[in-house]
Design an enzyme around this catalytic site. Structure first.
Site, mmCIF file in Angstrom:
data_model
loop_
_atom_site.group_PDB
_atom_site.id
_atom_site.type_symbol
_atom_site.label_atom_id
_atom_site.label_comp_id
_atom_site.label_asym_id
_atom_site.label_seq_id
_atom_site.Cartn_x
_atom_site.Cartn_y
_atom_site.Cartn_z
ATOM 1 N N TYR A 154 -8.421 20.434 -13.699
ATOM 2 C CA TYR A 154 -8.371 21.011 -15.037
ATOM 3 C C TYR A 154 -9.733 21.636 -15.363
ATOM 4 O O TYR A 154 -10.754 20.938 -15.336
ATOM 5 C CB TYR A 154 -8.024 19.884 -16.022
ATOM 6 C CG TYR A 154 -8.303 20.109 -17.478
ATOM 7 C CD1 TYR A 154 -9.041 19.187 -18.199
ATOM 8 C CD2 TYR A 154 -7.789 21.210 -18.163
ATOM 9 C CE1 TYR A 154 -9.276 19.350 -19.555
ATOM 10 C CE2 TYR A 154 -8.027 21.393 -19.522
ATOM 11 C CZ TYR A 154 -8.770 20.451 -20.205
ATOM 12 O OH TYR A 154 -9.002 20.610 -21.544
ATOM 13 N N ASP A 239 -6.487 9.758 -15.324
ATOM 14 C CA ASP A 239 -6.062 10.477 -16.518
ATOM 15 C C ASP A 239 -4.556 10.688 -16.395
ATOM 16 O O ASP A 239 -4.101 11.525 -15.611
ATOM 17 C CB ASP A 239 -6.825 11.809 -16.601
ATOM 18 C CG ASP A 239 -6.516 12.583 -17.882
ATOM 19 O OD1 ASP A 239 -5.509 12.258 -18.544
ATOM 20 O OD2 ASP A 239 -7.258 13.515 -18.201
ATOM 21 N N ILE A 241 -2.347 11.675 -18.661
ATOM 22 C CA ILE A 241 -1.928 12.381 -19.858
ATOM 23 C C ILE A 241 -0.562 13.056 -19.718
ATOM 24 O O ILE A 241 0.098 13.324 -20.713
ATOM 25 C CB ILE A 241 -3.021 13.393 -20.253
ATOM 26 C CG1 ILE A 241 -2.861 13.845 -21.683
ATOM 27 C CG2 ILE A 241 -3.046 14.566 -19.312
ATOM 28 C CD1 ILE A 241 -3.946 14.803 -22.102
ATOM 29 N N LYS A 278 0.274 16.082 -24.797
ATOM 30 C CA LYS A 278 1.161 16.747 -23.856
ATOM 31 C C LYS A 278 2.563 16.169 -23.907
ATOM 32 O O LYS A 278 3.536 16.877 -24.093
ATOM 33 C CB LYS A 278 0.604 16.631 -22.429
ATOM 34 C CG LYS A 278 -0.856 16.997 -22.318
ATOM 35 C CD LYS A 278 -1.111 18.449 -22.643
ATOM 36 C CE LYS A 278 -2.581 18.799 -22.503
ATOM 37 N NZ LYS A 278 -2.862 20.200 -22.824
#
Lengths: 435, 501
Positions: A154, A239, A241, A278
């Site tokens: 990312y 992570d 998410i 998200k």
């Protein structure tokens, strides 16, 4: 009313942090967003505007949220006569609202199909996962230290993990030969690279499901990662998410499951980051959490979260929403189905245009291989293509180089923020074909 | 890595060349290598250095020579370690005790009464009323006839919605009785004043630089500013003989002393109205302060978070007013504000950076990605702050109620022979209990504090936690009390006071 500001001849100085470029906003990732902000596509009023496919925002299940709030007005108000409002307005405890933490823990359990348990006392609240990642970095690493991060990653990490913390990111190189999976060799190579530069590695940070690949990390790889972190006595940040955006619950394995299977041995080095931006399509609410198996990290993170607390009003609202099992079960299931459908649609559309994507099973985006369209198989070639996509075709997608992908030609495409319907899809595909 | 080659071995001659040089050399290199691995990249700040050692398990330093860090528990950073250690400031210890045993009139009448948190509950009834009449419209918004949450779920500008900036500018102006108008484009919104202060520090100073802070000052600054930025706070001591007003002479002295130590001062941080004393900085002093800042080419941060909590007759002059009137160089002035005190909404996390410096605004805006205000709350506040009639009523009522409580509390303390400093603002009073402390020292003060906390069961903040140079002063926050609570508090203090005579 604008105020004229006279610029003095000897200006008062600013800090290195203020003037540094680490905010990264000169990269194509952000240039594309700016172009979109200045000229956004709108079906009826601005059909020739820039179509935003560079922002992973989930709007596919928005109607479910709206329906919930309409039917449960008490969740967002404090009921008639507003009891509880007073406590809420005054509540600034960095522990976070207990009912909210409880609801968050159970939501995270639901997403993992009940295969992992979460203790509400290990949850630290932050204003978004961006803040959670930065906060963890402050706690786990000192300035000049490094985190190992698998590529492609990312683009925001360059800024979020490095800017104020002063740490370095050392990439763990992954390539298309094995679908960009992390290998033990790549892990060791990255560690050695850091060592050779006299940089101390403090941890590995993975995103699972991966951004930008849109794929879950396999169980065997997670086991290797945990073993690697244990051998080197470093931290492992996962992570997760996009965990609720895996198209099928069974295909996503959380690090929490691995730890439970090992009876939490060596778990004090593991920390999970989560957010509702998200999976629940609520990025505006700024809701993130750190879940740590390390008591000291939990205590420290809590204190540091004073800089990034979630509004008590929002915690209250979400506590109500996330503990409504009927709503959450339905939401998770429906969201997964719709994401998969949207993904299929775009994959097929792209395939018919001769463009292949990495086989994905999660996330709000797809990882396209546009190398056949490049004039030269280099970073410059990729950026040239990105540029013409943005300015001629008016499509904002993110080039792989901004994700630190070592192979040119891979591009991140986020179709879920766009209100697609079939006609729109065809426009995108024909436009891609004509490059 | 610089290599220092010991010469003795070479000098010793043939036989000694190997034993005399190679082995010492090798050992020397290992030592440098080991030291290099363990020297932290930045010198730890004074407060962190001792805790570093305390936080590290003893085994790991020895083992690292052979297998770097593979023995012993996985370590957190130096920054993390210093934060992880147990709170040793009375400011936080008192809070923890209160949390474990909070006073409740009915359920826990012998619990600890909280006078250590500047929280204002006096006008929450007004806000409750407003909320029950306006809430669902204000969050949900109306899309024609239908309620809709669209517009608050998606990504918003990290530094806040423009409508909220506009509403906030209007509110800040109302707080100052329309003496100044604020430009929304110079506003950066953050999740509370706490991150606002930290962001400014990140923008104005580097690790190892310092800010001058007139003391006594808000204990939270020690944490908020020093935690992660590595910026040092240099207290500039003020005295009761001046009613704790700061002087430019004192600032100048502190500036020079810092320079002698090789520490670069980047700015001055003032709180106006002041915390914990509650006094207001006179207009003249503000002008002098700006002159001083210009002379040294440093910044001024004016934390005006209590600007709407003024109950006395003194005129409050915001930095903004000075800057609007004068054509001084505004690039160096930055104002902090928030809704936690004046509007009693600490839970909603709303802070403001107001700056005249384009570069600071640009950098601060980018940093708000780590501390944005939640969108539904922004919506609610847009609605509330734009209701100027409600805000006017609130601000006036709030001032009246604070004054009434202040007068009552201070009179109660006076009966015990405890004098308070002259103050016109804030949610607290600054009480001189030096007559009750066993020895005129910090130790004596802390002994009294301990008695007050554990025997009288009231949590007040001792002056030493605020870096006050004169022992015996205590900050007592009274705005979460009712009038009926005051006699109870005075009675409890009296019991302890009697044992001190």
């Amino acid at each position: 009313m604008a105020i004229e500001i006279e610029q003095p001849s000897v200006s008062v100085g600013l800090s290195k942090v203020a003037v540094s470029e680490t905010h990264g906003e000169d990269s194509p990732y952000f240039a594309g967003w700016k172009a979109y902000d200045e000229n956004p596509y709108e079906e009826s009023t601005n059909p020739s505007g820039v179509i935003q496919m560079g922002l992973a925002e989930n709007q596919v299940s928005f109607d479910l949220l709206e329906e919930y709030l309409e039917q449960q007005p008490e969740a967002s108000t404090w009921g008639k006569g507003a009891p509880g409002f007073r406590e809420n307005a005054l509540f600034q405890d960095y522990h976070g609202l207990k009912s909210f933490r409880q609801a968050m823990a159970s939501f995270m359990e639901q997403i993992r199909g009940g295969r992992a348990k979460f203790d509400l006392n290990r949850i630290v609240v932050t204003a978004g996962a961006t803040a959670a990642n930065e906060l963890l970095t402050f706690i786990l690493a000192d300035p000049g230290d490094a985190l190992l991060v698998p590529t492609p990653y990312y683009p925001g990490f360059d800024r979020d993990l490095r800017w104020r913390t002063g740490i370095k990111i050392v990439p763990i190189h992954c390539d298309s030969s094995n679908n960009f999976q992390i290998t033990p060799q790549a892990l060791e190579a990255a560690y050695k690279e850091a060592e050779s530069k006299d940089v101390r590695v403090r941890g590995v940070l993975i995103t699972n499901p991966s951004n930008p690949l849109g794929a879950t990390i396999q169980r065997s790889v997670l086991e290797e990662l945990l073993d690697f972190a244990t051998r080197k006595n470093i931290h492992l940040v996962s992570d997760e998410i996009y965990s609720g955006s895996a198209f099928s619950s069974s295909e996503f394995v959380s690090i929490a499951e691995i730890l439970e299977a090992r009876q939490y041995k060596d778990s004090e080095r593991v920390h999970i980051v989560y957010s509702l931006s998200k999976d629940l399509g609520l990025p505006g609410f700024r809701v993130g959490t750190i879940y740590s198996y390390n008591d000291k990290v939990v205590t420290t993170a809590r204190r540091m979260s004073s800089f990034t607390l979630i509004s008590s009003q929002t915690q209250y609202l979400l506590a109500s929403m996330l503990s409504n099992k009927k709503f959450t079960e339905n939401y998770i299931k429906t969201n997964r189905e719709r994401l998969q459908k949207r993904y299929q649609m775009i994959i097929e559309g792209l395939r018919s245009a001769g463009i292949e994507c990495l086989k994905g099973n999660a996330g709000l985006f797809c990882w396209m291989n546009l190398s056949p369209l490049l004039e030269e198989q280099t970073r410059e070639g990729e950026l040239a293509l990105w540029d013409s996509m943005l300015h001629e075709v008016k499509l904002n997608i993110s080039p792989g180089s901004s994700c630190h992908c070592s192979e040119p030609g891979f591009v991140l495409n986020s179709p879920c923020s766009f209100n697609f319907h079939a006609a729109g899809m065809i426009v995108v595909v024909t436009v891609l074909v004509h490059i | 890595m610089r290599l220092i080659v010991p010469l003795q071995g070479v000098v010793q001659g043939r036989g000694g060349l190997i034993l005399g040089s190679l082995i010492p050399c090798a050992l020397f290199y290992f030592l440098q290598f080991y030291l290099k691995r363990h020297r932290s990249p930045n010198p730890p700040s004074p407060s962190a250095s001792s805790s570093n050692l305390a936080g590290l398990p003893r085994t790991s330093s020895r083992s690292t020579l052979s297998s770097r860090g593979s023995l012993g528990p996985v370590r957190i950073s130096a920054r993390g370690s210093s934060i992880a250690k147990p709170d040793d400031s009375p400011y936080y210890i008192g809070w923890n005790k209160f949390r474990d045993d909070p006073y409740d009139k009915i359920n826990n009448p012998n619990g600890i009464i909280q006078l250590g948190l500047a929280e204002n509950t006096l006008c929450l009834d007004l806000i409750e009323k407003w909320v029950s009449e306006n809430l669902s419209d204000s969050i949900m918004g109306r899309d024609g006839d239908d309620l809709s949450i669209s517009g608050i779920t998606t990504y918003q500008p990290f530094d806040g919605m423009m409508e909220l900036k506009v509403a906030m500018a209007g509110f800040m102006s109302q707080v100052l009785g329309q003496a100044v108008s604020f430009d929304p484009s110079q506003i950066v919104l953050t999740a509370g004043a706490t991150p606002a202060v930290e962001i400014l520090c990140f923008c104005l100073a580097d690790h190892g630089n310092a800010l001058l802070v007139p003391s006594p000052y808000y204990p939270g600054f020690d944490r908020d500013i020093r935690f992660r930025t590595g910026v040092e706070l240099i207290p500039v001591h003020c005295r009761s003989t001046d009613n704790f007003a700061f002087s430019i002479t004192a600032l100048d002295q502190a500036f020079n002393q810092a320079r002698k130590r090789g520490v670069k001062v980047r700015g001055i941080l003032i709180c106006n109205p002041a915390n914990p004393v509650g006094n207001i900085i006179p207009r003249e002093t503000l002008y002098e302060l700006l002159d001083f800042a210009r002379e040294k080419n440093i910044h001024v941060i004016s934390d005006e978070i209590y600007g709407g909590s003024i109950f006395g007759n003194e005129e409050f002059v915001s930095m903004a007013e000075i800057l609007e009137a004068e054509e001084v160089d505004k690039d160096r002035v930055h104002i902090i504000y928030g809704l936690s005190k004046d509007l009693s909404l600490p839970g909603f996390r709303t802070g403001v950076i107001y700056s005249y410096n384009e570069s600071v605004l640009a950098a601060a805006k980018k940093l708000t990605r780590f501390c944005s205000i939640s969108a539904p709350t922004q919506r609610l506040l847009i609605s509330m702050l734009s209701d100027t009639k409600f805000i006017q009523e609130y601000l006036e009522t709030n001032k009246r109620r604070i004054k009434k409580l202040y007068d009552s509390f201070v009179a109660g303390l006076k009966q015990l022979g405890i004098r308070c400093s002259e103050s016109s603002a804030g949610l607290y009073c600054w009480a001189d209990m030096s007559g009750l402390i066993p020895s005129y020292s910090e130790k004596g003060e802390l002994e009294l504090w301990d008695k007050l906390l554990n025997i009288a069961k009231i949590n007040v903040t001792p002056g030493s936690a605020c870096h006050c140079i004169e022992p015996g002063w205590f900050r007592c926050c009274f705005t979460s009390l009712t009038h009926e609570d005051i006699p109870l508090v005075i009675e409890r203090i009296q019991k302890v006071a009697e044992t001190c005579k």
